[in-house]
Scaffold this motif. Structure first.
Motif, PDB file in Angstrom:
ATOM      1  N   HIS A   1      -7.877  -2.398  -0.468  1.00 40.57           N
ATOM      2  CA  HIS A   1      -9.141  -2.241   0.247  1.00 40.57           C
ATOM      3  C   HIS A   1      -9.546  -3.549   0.915  1.00 40.57           C
ATOM      4  O   HIS A   1     -10.071  -3.549   2.035  1.00 40.57           O
TER       5      HIS A   1
ATOM      6  N   GLY B   1       0.838   3.716  -3.105  1.00 35.69           N
ATOM      7  CA  GLY B   1       0.495   5.098  -2.792  1.00 35.69           C
ATOM      8  C   GLY B   1       1.595   6.057  -3.211  1.00 35.69           C
ATOM      9  O   GLY B   1       1.320   7.156  -3.701  1.00 35.69           O
TER      10      GLY B   1
ATOM     11  N   TYR C   1      -2.612   3.833   1.778  1.00 34.28           N
ATOM     12  CA  TYR C   1      -2.477   4.261   0.384  1.00 34.28           C
ATOM     13  C   TYR C   1      -2.775   5.748   0.245  1.00 34.28           C
ATOM     14  O   TYR C   1      -2.000   6.502  -0.360  1.00 34.28           O
ATOM     15  N   VAL C   2      -3.886   6.189   0.825  1.00 33.85           N
ATOM     16  CA  VAL C   2      -4.316   7.583   0.680  1.00 33.85           C
ATOM     17  C   VAL C   2      -3.343   8.535   1.379  1.00 33.85           C
ATOM     18  O   VAL C   2      -2.961   9.575   0.823  1.00 33.85           O
TER      19      VAL C   2
ATOM     20  N   ALA D   1       0.831  -1.203   0.000  1.00 32.31           N
ATOM     21  CA  ALA D   1       0.000   0.000   0.000  1.00 32.31           C
ATOM     22  C   ALA D   1       0.868   1.256   0.000  1.00 32.31           C
ATOM     23  O   ALA D   1       0.515   2.269  -0.620  1.00 32.31           O
TER      24      ALA D   1
ATOM     25  N   VAL E   1      -5.980   0.048  -5.562  1.00 26.94           N
ATOM     26  CA  VAL E   1      -6.871   0.494  -4.486  1.00 26.94           C
ATOM     27  C   VAL E   1      -7.802  -0.639  -4.078  1.00 26.94           C
ATOM     28  O   VAL E   1      -8.042  -0.872  -2.893  1.00 26.94           O
TER      29      VAL E   1
ATOM     30  N   VAL F   1      -6.478   0.912   2.745  1.00 21.84           N
ATOM     31  CA  VAL F   1      -6.731   2.114   1.952  1.00 21.84           C
ATOM     32  C   VAL F   1      -6.205   3.368   2.656  1.00 21.84           C
ATOM     33  O   VAL F   1      -5.652   4.262   1.994  1.00 21.84           O
TER      34      VAL F   1
ATOM     35  N   LEU G   1      -6.384   2.138 -10.077  1.00 21.66           N
ATOM     36  CA  LEU G   1      -7.519   1.810  -9.214  1.00 21.66           C
ATOM     37  C   LEU G   1      -7.527   0.339  -8.823  1.00 21.66           C
ATOM     38  O   LEU G   1      -8.101  -0.041  -7.802  1.00 21.66           O
TER      39      LEU G   1
END
Length: 725
Positions: A350, A117, A358-359, A113, A346, A355, A343
């Motif tokens: 998830h 990211g 990642y964000v 992640a 993601v 997530v 995506l």
């Protein structure tokens, strides 16, 4: 097939495909890195020849990496071009040493992640900066400034420059939708050629790529000057980012066949050579590697040949690059940057609750910088891992007999003490308590909380029975003995629910040997745990359910209902069919099971359980064609004709497709067929028996309640629904 034939048949064509992709990508990454354009091509050649020859991956393509362009551009601005090349060389030395000390697998400990990211954040930074060049302007110093200046840049378009950039993006978007024959030419190459032709034919005023003096002006790197802390940090950052990206890419492309230590060593030597030649850092690239594998590459010769083609291009066809508008390269980078925001990644993270990592990494890279963003992502990943490792579940509830049951599951340490204390305080004074500790670790704070509460509760007149289902952490601590230093693995059987092909202790080939080994495992591991239950059941069975289901090997009633010995009286046949009473051809086995269950065992529920992808239902849909030369099966499937008729009449029935809809309707029909048995119908009407329909979606491992029928004098279903269990 000889090795030479394999190279000519597979690796040579694949190397040409990758070469056509690598040239425009290398030029674009050089632009984004603030480096001379020639540095991108030299990096591609070095990555292909050196890393391809010395690395541990068979089909990974190495070269200039878009993920490093942001940090490299900052280093060029801080230390200058030649000093930054020395940083690349030193980073290669670090990678070489790490590979020689065989620590490459440690890179796999980095959360994907964070990596995804980071790449997405770099993609955003690249896209925002190069979009200004596409629109005919100049990029700003940071992603935030680029974003703030974008409206003004759009309002003040620079004619020809913006036109050629937008044309390049349009070709890249449309190319993937063209016929396969046209898509033999890679989209980046097609976009640059078309934009160059358009600019030349229409006489547009654009900035041209300059590769003059490609080899005559090669300079040697110099030592960077400044704070040595910053220089060491830059060397380690380039080494680690390039190394981790290469290793993760090689695992994604080659699987676990890749020799990670050898791959890191090869990448290190390639970066030493690239730094010495004043080229961009070398790293594995997922876009080029995927294209190489898709094109049919079988060995490292495809990677090496692609590097040779890049070198030949620089020597003999470098003049053609002068026809490419710089704005087209910027547009290509915008497209690449957007593609780096995948995506699919993601969705993968998830499923594991990552997530937020990642964000946070993405936003931090955009707002703070690459190094800071990676550190923020790693810090959050560590915190979430600590939270998972210290997870504990505490539930307290009162039974009908007045006793309280407190269940504690997970790792019981000081972080979970507040939740534990709150649950224990909810138990009234003087109550009888059963405390189940299903834990794999207990620290002193948790022990003191439980022990103190137990002593106080017993002094108040209550009783506490502690049952440790995992290891005796509480018992050992209460006795004053030394605690275990770490978590202990569970003592449960060796994944008894897995099929033989997935288990270690049972022969994978199945057959009598598998049965014998399975029985041996049962005697050694499971029998001691359930012997007391079977001793009690040996005299009499008292099941509460008659469970009618398909004979399909993938449907395991005890597993999907979480039932144990003595719970289910099971009837299995092809298609979970219940022949209607008195309707030929007769089948006494089903009728006998229903009679015995209702009149002798006095079950309270009859469940019909269907499943997805049922072969019997597929046979019904085929009109018996799939039954082939099996007369017994064809006769048995006649009992499903009412289900088929219901399927034809009910066009709005549940289900994602024809077979799925018939499988579900078949369950409802069998519930109606059960009511044709007089004794069953009487018990249902009197409220003494309930009929339930279940549906097991094999692919999703999900059980749904399709229908439940209880007392209903009209004979219709009392409750119907489609509830997921």
């Amino acid at each position: 097939m000889t090795v030479r034939n394999g190279i000519l048949r597979y690796d040579l064509p694949a190397s040409l495909v990758v070469f056509l992709i690598a040239v425009p990508l290398s030029l674009g990454i050089a632009v984004a890195s603030g480096a001379p354009l020639a540095a991108g091509l030299i990096s591609a050649a070095v990555g292909g020849i050196v890393a391809g020859f010395l690395g541990g991956s068979a089909v990974q393509i190495s070269g200039p990496a878009a993920g490093l362009s942001v940090v490299f551009a900052e280093l060029v601005h801080t230390y200058g071009w030649r000093a930054t090349c020395m940083i690349t060389l030193l980073a290669g030395v670090v990678q070489l040493l790490l590979g020689l000390f065989r620590v490459a697998r440690a890179a796999l400990a980095v959360s994907p992640a964070v990596v995804h990211g980071m790449l997405a954040g770099v993609g955003v930074v690249i896209a925002l900066s190069q979009l200004h060049m596409v629109l005919g302007g100049s990029p700003q110093r940071s992603a935030v400034e680029n974003l703030l200046e974008l409206p003004a840049q759009i309002a003040d378009l620079h004619g020809h420059a913006a036109a050629v950039g937008l044309l390049t993006i349009a070709v890249l978007l449309v190319w993937s939708r063209l016929p396969r024959k046209m898509r033999v030419i890679p989209a980046p190459l097609a976009a640059l050629v078309i934009s160059a032709l358009a600019a030349g034919l229409l006489g547009w005023d654009v900035t041209r790529v300059d590769l003059s003096g490609l080899f005559t002006q090669i300079q040697l790197p110099v030592l960077p000057s400044g704070d040595w802390h910053g220089i060491v940090g830059a060397v380690l950052l380039v080494a680690l980012l390039a190394g981790v990206e290469s290793l993760l890419c090689s695992v994604a492309i080659d699987g676990h066949r890749v020799d990670l230590d050898k791959e890191l060593t090869g990448q290190g030597i390639a970066n030493v050579v690239a730094g010495a030649l004043c080229a961009l850092p070398v790293a594995g690239g997922i876009v080029r590697s995927t294209a190489n594998k898709t094109a049919g590459a079988r060995s490292r010769w495809s990677t090496i040949l692609h590097g040779c083609w890049v070198l030949v291009f620089c020597l003999g066809l470098g003049w053609t690059v002068r026809l490419i508008p710089m704005e087209s390269l910027a547009a290509l980078l915008v497209f690449i940057g957007i593609q780096m925001i995948n995506l699919g990644h993601v969705r993968k993270v998830h499923g594991h609750g990552e997530v937020p990592i990642y964000v946070v990494t993405l936003i931090s890279v955009v707002l703070l910088g690459l190094g800071e963003g990676v550190l923020m992502g790693l810090a959050l990943a560590a915190l979430l891992t600590l939270r998972r490792l210290t997870w504990v579940s505490v539930q307290a509830r009162q039974h009908d007999d007045g006793r309280w049951h407190v269940a504690v599951n997970g790792s019981l340490m000081f972080l979970g003490v507040p939740r534990l204390a709150a649950a224990l305080r909810s138990v009234p004074a003087g109550a009888d308590v059963d405390l189940d500790l299903n834990i794999d670790f207990m620290d002193n704070a948790a022990f003191e909380t439980i022990h103190t509460w137990r002593l106080e509760h017993e002094r108040g007149g209550g009783s506490v029975q502690i049952d440790e289902l995992h290891d005796e952490w509480y018992t050992i601590a209460a006795s004053g003995s030394r605690m275990f230093p770490a978590k202990t693995p569970p003592k449960a059987p060796d994944r008894w629910w897995l099929p033989w092909t997935h288990r270690r202790l049972v022969p994978r080939q199945g057959g009598p040997a598998a049965l014998e080994s399975g029985a041996k495992e049962f005697h050694e591991r499971t029998a001691p745990l359930v012997r007391a239950i079977f001793t009690e059941l040996a005299h009499k069975q008292m099941p509460s359910h008659l469970f009618i289901t398909c004979a399909d090997s993938r449907v395991v009633p005890s597993l999907i209902t979480a039932s144990g010995p003595g719970d289910l009286f099971t009837l299995r046949n092809i298609g979970n069919l219940v022949p209607r009473c008195g309707l030929g051809p007769t089948d006494d086995s089903v009728a006998a099971a229903i009679e015995y269950a209702t009149q002798v065992l006095h079950v309270r529920t009859i469940t019909v359980c269907g499943h997805s992808g049922c072969g019997a239902m597929a046979g019904l849909l085929s009109g018996g064609v799939k039954a082939g030369s099996m007369p017994g099966l064809r006769r048995w499937l006649r009992h499903g004709n009412h289900s088929l008729a219901r399927y034809i009449d009910d066009h709005d029935g549940p289900g994602a497709g024809p077979l799925d809809r018939l499988c579900r309707l078949n369950v409802l029909q069998q519930l109606e067929n059960l009511r044709t048995y007089r004794r069953v119908d009487e018990l249902v009407r009197s409220g003494q028996l309930e009929l339930v329909g279940l549906y097991f979606d094999i692919g999703a491992a999900r059980v749904e309640v399709l229908s439940a029928v209880g007392e209903d004098v009209s004979g219709s279903a009392r409750r119907t629904g489609n509830m997921v269990l």
